[in-house]
Design an enzyme around this catalytic site. Structure first.
Site, PDB file in Angstrom:
ATOM      1  N   VAL A   8       6.321   3.102  -8.817  1.00  9.92           N
ATOM      2  CA  VAL A   8       5.450   4.154  -7.987  1.00  9.92           C
ATOM      3  C   VAL A   8       5.824   3.568  -6.565  1.00  9.92           C
ATOM      4  O   VAL A   8       6.485   2.146  -7.213  1.00  9.92           O
ATOM      5  CB  VAL A   8       3.953   3.757  -8.457  1.00  9.92           C
ATOM      6  CG1 VAL A   8       3.086   4.879  -9.312  1.00  9.92           C
ATOM      7  CG2 VAL A   8       3.480   2.293  -8.264  1.00  9.92           C
ATOM      8  N   CYS A   9       5.812   4.223  -5.759  1.00 10.25           N
ATOM      9  CA  CYS A   9       5.978   3.764  -4.022  1.00 10.25           C
ATOM     10  C   CYS A   9       4.773   2.629  -3.696  1.00 10.25           C
ATOM     11  O   CYS A   9       4.185   2.753  -4.382  1.00 10.25           O
ATOM     12  CB  CYS A   9       5.474   4.809  -3.425  1.00 10.25           C
ATOM     13  SG  CYS A   9       7.459   6.086  -3.863  1.00 10.25           S
ATOM     14  N   PRO A  10       5.657   1.744  -3.070  1.00 10.44           N
ATOM     15  CA  PRO A  10       7.015   1.715  -2.476  1.00 10.44           C
ATOM     16  C   PRO A  10       7.932   0.754  -3.340  1.00 10.44           C
ATOM     17  O   PRO A  10       8.527   0.240  -3.399  1.00 10.44           O
ATOM     18  CB  PRO A  10       6.984   0.768  -1.042  1.00 10.44           C
ATOM     19  CG  PRO A  10       5.539  -0.166  -1.732  1.00 10.44           C
ATOM     20  CD  PRO A  10       4.217   0.211  -2.918  1.00 10.44           C
TER      21      PRO A  10
END
Lengths: 78, 271
Positions: free
Chosen positions: A15-17
């Protein structure tokens, strides 16, 4: 496309970041002008990671759809 | 690059910064920073440096935690009253980040021990609360060629500057300690707790940027702020050729200590 991909990173499910963090770390091990391939999920990852890479002076060379993921080839900036 | 998966996640907000990245984080993990005084300035500095993953952090302080310290020395908790400050601080830093090795020196710096204490460190933070210690730290760092951050706070005011070999030193600006009694101590004059946090955090940021090697340090500049009106200003300072320690004809060639009357030592609390 005369250049070879120096390194490939599968960030499917990351997932981000953290996906961008890992992309940055991979780029740090390469030289300017080298190509890196990252596999990114569609959605947030594809919205954010290529944009952030461009903001930091890297170049997106090629984007290929692989179904629900994408292969993004990036050239390391100076 | 030897960062573990856990470190990549822990330091992700550093790695995201173009000026830090994985390489900068590696430098932090290998760096050694010494904090002299684990009080108002040292407390926030120690917490931020530990959180940042500075690999080795030394703490020098001979005092124990007093109830009146807790209003600003945020690394110490109510249950720590009467414990050695360096032990109280070490416990919080290790709990915050197991990557960090904390080395404690439960003593005051003096002209005989300071050179050996600072020897192994890359950067020194002056978090002391009295002029004799501040001049001693300056002199020891100049003579040893060690970079350091000076910090001082009183009431609502703070000032800080950074020395690296070749830049203006604390004595270039302030030749000698002020006369006894000319400047009150924090225990006499008071201090807004948050002012200690503001200044100690600036000092931590100086240490981090020195290690990373990016940006412009507070060298040849004195940063002064007043938190009552929330005003900041910078004063450009220059190396003084007449400086008694780093000038062309230094008169201080070995460490000396300014006088410190006994009554003062007894009543003093770390800033």
């Amino acid at each position: 496309m005369g250049q070879e991909i120096k390194k490939s990173l599968d960030l499917h499910g990351v997932v981000c970041p953290l996906n961008f963090v890992k992309t940055k770390l991979a780029l740090e091990t390469l030289n300017a002008g080298d190509w890196l391939e990252v596999i990114l999920d569609e959605g947030d990852a594809m919205l954010n990671v290529p944009r952030s890479l461009k903001e930091e002076g890297h170049r997106i060379v090629k984007v290929t759809s692989l179904g629900n993921t994408y292969s993004v080839v990036v050239e390391k900036g100076p | 690059m030897n960062l573990t998966e856990e470190q990549i996640e822990r330091y992700s907000r550093h790695i995201l910064l173009k000026d830090v990245g994985g390489a900068g984080q590696e430098k932090l993990l290998q760096a050694k920073v010494l904090i002299i005084g684990t009080g108002g300035l040292g407390a926030p500095a120690a917490l931020y440096l530990a959180a940042a993953g500075v690999g080795t952090i030394g703490l020098v302080d001979g005092d124990t935690v007093d109830l009146s310290n807790l209003q600003r020395q945020v690394i110490h908790f109510t249950a720590d009253v009467n414990r050695l400050k360096v032990e109280s601080a070490r416990e919080k830093m290790e709990a915050l980040n197991p990557d960090v090795r904390v080395v404690t020196y439960p003593e005051r710096v003096n002209k005989d021990n300071i050179a050996a204490i600072i020897r192994d460190y890359d950067f020194i933070i002056d978090g002391t609360d009295n002029f004799p210690a501040k001049f001693l730290i300056n002199d020891a760092c100049v003579l040893s060629g060690k970079p350091f951050s000076h910090g001082g706070i009183l009431r609502f005011d703070g000032q800080t500057m950074t020395y690296v070999p070749g830049s203006a030193c604390y004595r270039c600006v302030f030749n000698a300690p002020p006369p006894k009694g000319a400047v009150p101590t924090c225990s006499e004059a008071g201090i807004l707790g948050a002012v200690a946090g503001m200044l100690g955090t600036v000092q931590a940021a100086e240490a981090l940027r020195y290690i990373i090697g990016k940006g412009r340090l507070l060298t040849n500049r004195l940063l002064i702020f007043n938190a009552l009106d929330m005003e900041y200003r910078q004063v450009n300072i220059r190396r003084n050729p007449e400086c008694p320690i780093c000038g062309e004809h230094p008169t201080i060639t070995e460490l000396v200590e300014a006088e410190q009357p006994i009554c003062d030592l007894r009543s003093r609390y770390h800033a």
